[in-house]
Design an enzyme around this catalytic site. Structure first.
Site, mmCIF file in Angstrom:
data_model
loop_
_atom_site.group_PDB
_atom_site.id
_atom_site.type_symbol
_atom_site.label_atom_id
_atom_site.label_comp_id
_atom_site.label_asym_id
_atom_site.label_seq_id
_atom_site.Cartn_x
_atom_site.Cartn_y
_atom_site.Cartn_z
ATOM 1 N N ASP A 1 -2.202 9.245 -3.234
ATOM 2 C CA ASP A 1 -3.011 8.342 -3.230
ATOM 3 C C ASP A 1 -4.444 8.723 -2.708
ATOM 4 O O ASP A 1 -4.461 9.564 -1.898
ATOM 5 C CB ASP A 1 -2.470 7.312 -2.013
ATOM 6 N N ILE A 2 -5.409 7.875 -3.151
ATOM 7 C CA ILE A 2 -6.712 8.263 -2.872
ATOM 8 C C ILE A 2 -7.108 7.881 -1.383
ATOM 9 O O ILE A 2 -8.123 8.575 -0.746
ATOM 10 C CB ILE A 2 -7.800 7.992 -3.695
ATOM 11 N N ASN B 1 4.584 -3.105 -3.316
ATOM 12 C CA ASN B 1 4.067 -4.268 -3.137
ATOM 13 C C ASN B 1 4.093 -5.164 -4.332
ATOM 14 O O ASN B 1 3.816 -4.496 -5.520
ATOM 15 C CB ASN B 1 2.506 -3.946 -2.795
ATOM 16 N N GLY C 1 -0.498 -7.065 -0.851
ATOM 17 C CA GLY C 1 -1.412 -5.973 -0.928
ATOM 18 C C GLY C 1 -1.413 -5.371 -2.334
ATOM 19 O O GLY C 1 -2.053 -4.132 -2.159
ATOM 20 N N GLN C 2 -0.828 -5.569 -3.254
ATOM 21 C CA GLN C 2 -0.883 -5.088 -4.491
ATOM 22 C C GLN C 2 -2.447 -5.192 -5.018
ATOM 23 O O GLN C 2 -2.793 -6.359 -5.124
ATOM 24 C CB GLN C 2 0.262 -5.580 -5.413
ATOM 25 N N HIS D 1 4.175 0.282 -9.099
ATOM 26 C CA HIS D 1 4.047 1.594 -8.510
ATOM 27 C C HIS D 1 4.776 1.582 -7.003
ATOM 28 O O HIS D 1 4.755 0.605 -6.212
ATOM 29 C CB HIS D 1 2.832 2.202 -8.227
ATOM 30 N N HIS E 1 5.058 3.322 -3.507
ATOM 31 C CA HIS E 1 4.471 4.375 -2.575
ATOM 32 C C HIS E 1 5.616 5.119 -1.802
ATOM 33 O O HIS E 1 6.371 4.429 -1.262
ATOM 34 C CB HIS E 1 3.685 3.255 -1.409
#
Length: 119
Positions: free
Chosen positions: A35-36, A92, A98-99, A105, A107
């Site tokens: 994750d960035i 999410n 919070g998507q 995907h 997390h």
């Protein structure tokens, strides 16, 4: 169309290699990348190569691929060494949860104490 790559989808572009990412694992059906904006020492996203907006639609249409995403989440945790200490897998679903990218995907979070409830 569900399942087909979407031209305007960030994660579809990462899957195809059109946008760079720090990929940590790849399978025939999934891609896992860092994750960035990590929220824990281990924060990896596991995405299916097929495009579905959320976990429910993926599970309904392609349950074997949904299982692959979960299997890869466990592999990511083991690879990062957080499987023994504990890790969280979060999907999410919807903007209210919070998507922000509407390509399903998971997390994978670990490497620090994780409180519940998270938010």
């Amino acid at each position: 169309m569900a399942g087909e790559p979407q031209e305007d989808c960030l994660f579809c572009k990462i899957v195809t290699g059109d946008i760079p990412a720090t990929v940590v694992r790849e399978t025939e059906t999934t891609v896992a990348f860092r994750d960035i904006n990590p929220q824990a020492p281990t924060h990896v996203l596991v995405v299916p190569r097929v495009h579905y907006p959320d976990a429910a639609s993926l599970a309904a249409a392609e349950p074997a691929v949904a299982a692959d995403v979960l299997r890869e989440a466990a592999e990511v945790a083991a690879q990062d060494g957080v499987d023994a200490s504990g890790f969280r897998v979060v999907f999410n679903t919807g903007a209210g949860a919070g998507q922000t990218v509407f390509h399903v995907h998971a997390h994978v979070l670990g490497g620090r104490g994780l409180q519940w409830p998270p938010g």
